[in-house]
Design an enzyme around this catalytic site. Structure first.
Site, PDB file in Angstrom:
ATOM      1  N   TRP A  77       0.847  -1.199   0.000  1.00  0.00           N
ATOM      2  CA  TRP A  77       0.000   0.000   0.000  1.00  0.00           C
ATOM      3  C   TRP A  77       0.879   1.244   0.000  1.00  0.00           C
ATOM      4  O   TRP A  77       1.909   1.289   0.674  1.00  0.00           O
ATOM      5  CB  TRP A  77      -0.890  -0.027   1.255  1.00  0.00           C
ATOM      6  CG  TRP A  77      -1.742   1.185   1.440  1.00  0.00           C
ATOM      7  CD1 TRP A  77      -2.591   1.756   0.534  1.00  0.00           C
ATOM      8  CD2 TRP A  77      -1.862   1.976   2.636  1.00  0.00           C
ATOM      9  NE1 TRP A  77      -3.219   2.841   1.080  1.00  0.00           N
ATOM     10  CE2 TRP A  77      -2.795   3.000   2.369  1.00  0.00           C
ATOM     11  CE3 TRP A  77      -1.267   1.911   3.890  1.00  0.00           C
ATOM     12  CZ2 TRP A  77      -3.147   3.966   3.320  1.00  0.00           C
ATOM     13  CZ3 TRP A  77      -1.621   2.857   4.842  1.00  0.00           C
ATOM     14  CH2 TRP A  77      -2.556   3.869   4.560  1.00  0.00           C
ATOM     15  N   GLN A 106       4.239   5.517  -5.411  1.00  0.00           N
ATOM     16  CA  GLN A 106       5.331   6.297  -4.832  1.00  0.00           C
ATOM     17  C   GLN A 106       6.709   5.913  -5.344  1.00  0.00           C
ATOM     18  O   GLN A 106       7.603   6.755  -5.388  1.00  0.00           O
ATOM     19  CB  GLN A 106       5.326   6.168  -3.301  1.00  0.00           C
ATOM     20  CG  GLN A 106       4.224   6.940  -2.616  1.00  0.00           C
ATOM     21  CD  GLN A 106       4.361   6.862  -1.101  1.00  0.00           C
ATOM     22  OE1 GLN A 106       5.188   6.129  -0.572  1.00  0.00           O
ATOM     23  NE2 GLN A 106       3.534   7.601  -0.405  1.00  0.00           N
ATOM     24  N   ASP A 117       0.941  -8.951   0.908  1.00  0.00           N
ATOM     25  CA  ASP A 117      -0.419  -8.406   0.976  1.00  0.00           C
ATOM     26  C   ASP A 117      -0.551  -7.218   0.035  1.00  0.00           C
ATOM     27  O   ASP A 117       0.295  -6.333   0.006  1.00  0.00           O
ATOM     28  CB  ASP A 117      -0.731  -7.952   2.405  1.00  0.00           C
ATOM     29  CG  ASP A 117      -2.116  -7.344   2.523  1.00  0.00           C
ATOM     30  OD1 ASP A 117      -3.085  -8.111   2.705  1.00  0.00           O
ATOM     31  OD2 ASP A 117      -2.247  -6.097   2.429  1.00  0.00           O
ATOM     32  N   TYR A 156      -5.230  -0.462  -4.526  1.00  0.00           N
ATOM     33  CA  TYR A 156      -3.931   0.187  -4.397  1.00  0.00           C
ATOM     34  C   TYR A 156      -3.425   0.604  -5.786  1.00  0.00           C
ATOM     35  O   TYR A 156      -3.207  -0.238  -6.664  1.00  0.00           O
ATOM     36  CB  TYR A 156      -2.901  -0.727  -3.731  1.00  0.00           C
ATOM     37  CG  TYR A 156      -3.221  -1.133  -2.310  1.00  0.00           C
ATOM     38  CD1 TYR A 156      -4.196  -0.458  -1.561  1.00  0.00           C
ATOM     39  CD2 TYR A 156      -2.554  -2.180  -1.694  1.00  0.00           C
ATOM     40  CE1 TYR A 156      -4.485  -0.832  -0.261  1.00  0.00           C
ATOM     41  CE2 TYR A 156      -2.837  -2.558  -0.386  1.00  0.00           C
ATOM     42  CZ  TYR A 156      -3.816  -1.883   0.320  1.00  0.00           C
ATOM     43  OH  TYR A 156      -4.100  -2.264   1.617  1.00  0.00           O
ATOM     44  N   SER A 199     -11.432  -6.938   6.799  1.00  0.00           N
ATOM     45  CA  SER A 199     -10.565  -5.850   7.233  1.00  0.00           C
ATOM     46  C   SER A 199     -11.400  -4.758   7.888  1.00  0.00           C
ATOM     47  O   SER A 199     -12.399  -4.306   7.315  1.00  0.00           O
ATOM     48  CB  SER A 199      -9.803  -5.271   6.043  1.00  0.00           C
ATOM     49  OG  SER A 199      -8.992  -4.173   6.433  1.00  0.00           O
ATOM     50  N   SER A 214      -0.056  -0.815   9.580  1.00  0.00           N
ATOM     51  CA  SER A 214       0.502   0.382  10.223  1.00  0.00           C
ATOM     52  C   SER A 214       0.992   0.131  11.643  1.00  0.00           C
ATOM     53  O   SER A 214       0.660   0.875  12.565  1.00  0.00           O
ATOM     54  CB  SER A 214      -0.523   1.531  10.226  1.00  0.00           C
ATOM     55  OG  SER A 214       0.103   2.765  10.516  1.00  0.00           O
ATOM     56  N   PRO A 215       1.826  -0.890  11.855  1.00  0.00           N
ATOM     57  CA  PRO A 215       2.365  -1.114  13.206  1.00  0.00           C
ATOM     58  C   PRO A 215       3.268   0.024  13.679  1.00  0.00           C
ATOM     59  O   PRO A 215       3.522   0.150  14.879  1.00  0.00           O
ATOM     60  CB  PRO A 215       3.155  -2.422  13.060  1.00  0.00           C
ATOM     61  CG  PRO A 215       3.510  -2.491  11.612  1.00  0.00           C
ATOM     62  CD  PRO A 215       2.333  -1.887  10.894  1.00  0.00           C
ATOM     63  N   LYS A 227      11.411   9.274  13.756  1.00  0.00           N
ATOM     64  CA  LYS A 227      12.074  10.260  12.891  1.00  0.00           C
ATOM     65  C   LYS A 227      11.374  11.613  12.882  1.00  0.00           C
ATOM     66  O   LYS A 227      11.961  12.611  12.430  1.00  0.00           O
ATOM     67  CB  LYS A 227      12.203   9.724  11.470  1.00  0.00           C
ATOM     68  CG  LYS A 227      10.887   9.562  10.713  1.00  0.00           C
ATOM     69  CD  LYS A 227      11.169   8.979   9.331  1.00  0.00           C
ATOM     70  CE  LYS A 227       9.883   8.729   8.549  1.00  0.00           C
ATOM     71  NZ  LYS A 227      10.159   8.119   7.232  1.00  0.00           N
ATOM     72  N   GLN A 261      15.206  -1.025   3.854  1.00  0.00           N
ATOM     73  CA  GLN A 261      14.187  -0.917   4.907  1.00  0.00           C
ATOM     74  C   GLN A 261      13.613  -2.286   5.241  1.00  0.00           C
ATOM     75  O   GLN A 261      13.326  -2.575   6.405  1.00  0.00           O
ATOM     76  CB  GLN A 261      13.066   0.023   4.456  1.00  0.00           C
ATOM     77  CG  GLN A 261      13.458   1.483   4.374  1.00  0.00           C
ATOM     78  CD  GLN A 261      12.329   2.357   3.843  1.00  0.00           C
ATOM     79  OE1 GLN A 261      11.571   1.937   2.971  1.00  0.00           O
ATOM     80  NE2 GLN A 261      12.216   3.556   4.369  1.00  0.00           N
TER      81      GLN A 261
END
Length: 334
Positions: free
Chosen positions: A21, A27, A49, A54, A152, A206-207, A216, A291
């Site tokens: 996502w 992006q 996932d 998306y 969801s 979104s943990p 950051k 990452q």
């Protein structure tokens, strides 16, 4: 990388899932997106996932292309249906039989796969009879186009009603995909107890609270250049609620805890959600391959009780735990 069962099913998934996502098809360039998928595979992640909405289908295409050389049986691929894709006509959204049947066929075409392991209702549809939705999902399973069904952002009442109908139709809902982090804990009081009762796991998104728990973003400081908070294509809107100086100040109190555990702040945030036994996996995304390599270090981490308590105390003034704040829309968006 460690595996956990998804609900009471026999399906094992990696406790870190790579999600695309806000990245693939929008992006980041496709070659970078492919490199991120390769990095996930190299790190031992086999669970991926995505969703039809998306990047209006492009994310599924990018993921499918990146996985095309992999042995399909060695992967667990999830996608979702609900939001409008394409021209956004009156039947291009929701959980009607028409949209579910067309949705699974289009997703499989974009992914270039014969089936997905988990097909998820991306939200609850208040305008389609639940019986229609559940029977359509049952037919998707019987056709072999999806092996398991999840949802969801459904609340506890919706989970119970859906599971009852699913079992009558000959299958079970195995998972719910909610937002969950050390800051956003709305599922703890009702959704998780209901899920335990119903044999369902959480596949949490979104943990890192849209990146805020990465540490950051500093109170009173300019937003980091190139960060999600500066992304006008959607990221800026999703993170805005967390960019409060009081929240950012409390997040910085976690840094000594991360240091004590030998973790980065992002790794601590991911490890925190994985301490909940009802969480089967944490979704992580990436805009750079490195990452992914860093995030997977949260797998298998055990946080001592006293440090979990210290994290709770540090974040307590900023935690959102109202169970009414689920993400299901009150009406269908067309």
């Amino acid at each position: 990388m460690e595996y956990r069962y998804l609900g009471r099913s026999g399906l094992k998934i990696t406790e870190i899932t790579y999600g695309n996502w806000l990245t693939h098809g929008s992006q980041v360039e496709n070659d970078v997106a492919t490199a991120c998928v390769r990095a996930a595979l190299d790190a031992g992640i086999t669970t991926f996932d995505t969703a039809d909405v998306y990047a209006n289908g492009a994310a599924e295409e990018v993921l499918g292309a990146a996985l095309t050389s992999e042995r399909r049986e060695s992967l667990e691929v999830f996608t979702k249906v609900y939001w409008p894709v394409g021209p956004k006509g009156p039947n291009d959204t929701g959980l009607s039989r028409k949209h579910i049947m067309e949705g699974i066929n289009n997703s499989l075409r974009r992914l270039n796969m014969d089936y997905v392991d988990l097909y998820q209702a991306h939200r609850y549809d208040y305008e389609t009879p639940l019986e229609e939705t559940i029977h359509a999902f049952a037919d998707v399973v019987r056709s072999g186009k999806a092996l398991y069904i999840g949802v969801s952002e459904w609340n506890a009442k919706q989970l119970r009603a859906g599971q009852e109908l699913a079992r009558e139709a000959g299958f079970s809902l195995v998972s719910n995909q909610p937002q969950y982090s050390a800051l956003w804990r709305v599922i703890e009081s009702e959704v998780i107890p209901a899920s335990v009762e119903l044999g369902m796991s959480q596949v949490v998104w979104s943990p890192m609270a849209q990146g805020v728990l990465s540490g950051k973003y500093l109170p009173g400081a300019p937003l980091p250049a190139g960060s999600r908070a500066t992304d006008e294509q959607g990221g800026k809107n999703t993170i805005a609620a967390f960019l409060d100086d009081d929240i950012l100040t409390n997040v910085q109190k976690l840094r000594p805890i991360a240091d004590e555990l030998g973790l980065s702040m992002p790794q601590l945030a991911i490890a925190w959600v994985l301490q909940n036994p009802n969480v089967a996996t944490a979704l992580v995304g990436a805009s750079r391959p490195e990452q992914v390599a860093e995030n997977v270090k949260a797998a298998g981490v055990k946080i001592p009780v006293e440090l979990m308590t210290a994290m709770d105390a540090a974040l307590a003034p900023s935690v959102v735990n109202d169970p009414a704040k689920t993400q299901s829309p009150p009406t269908r968006v067309v």
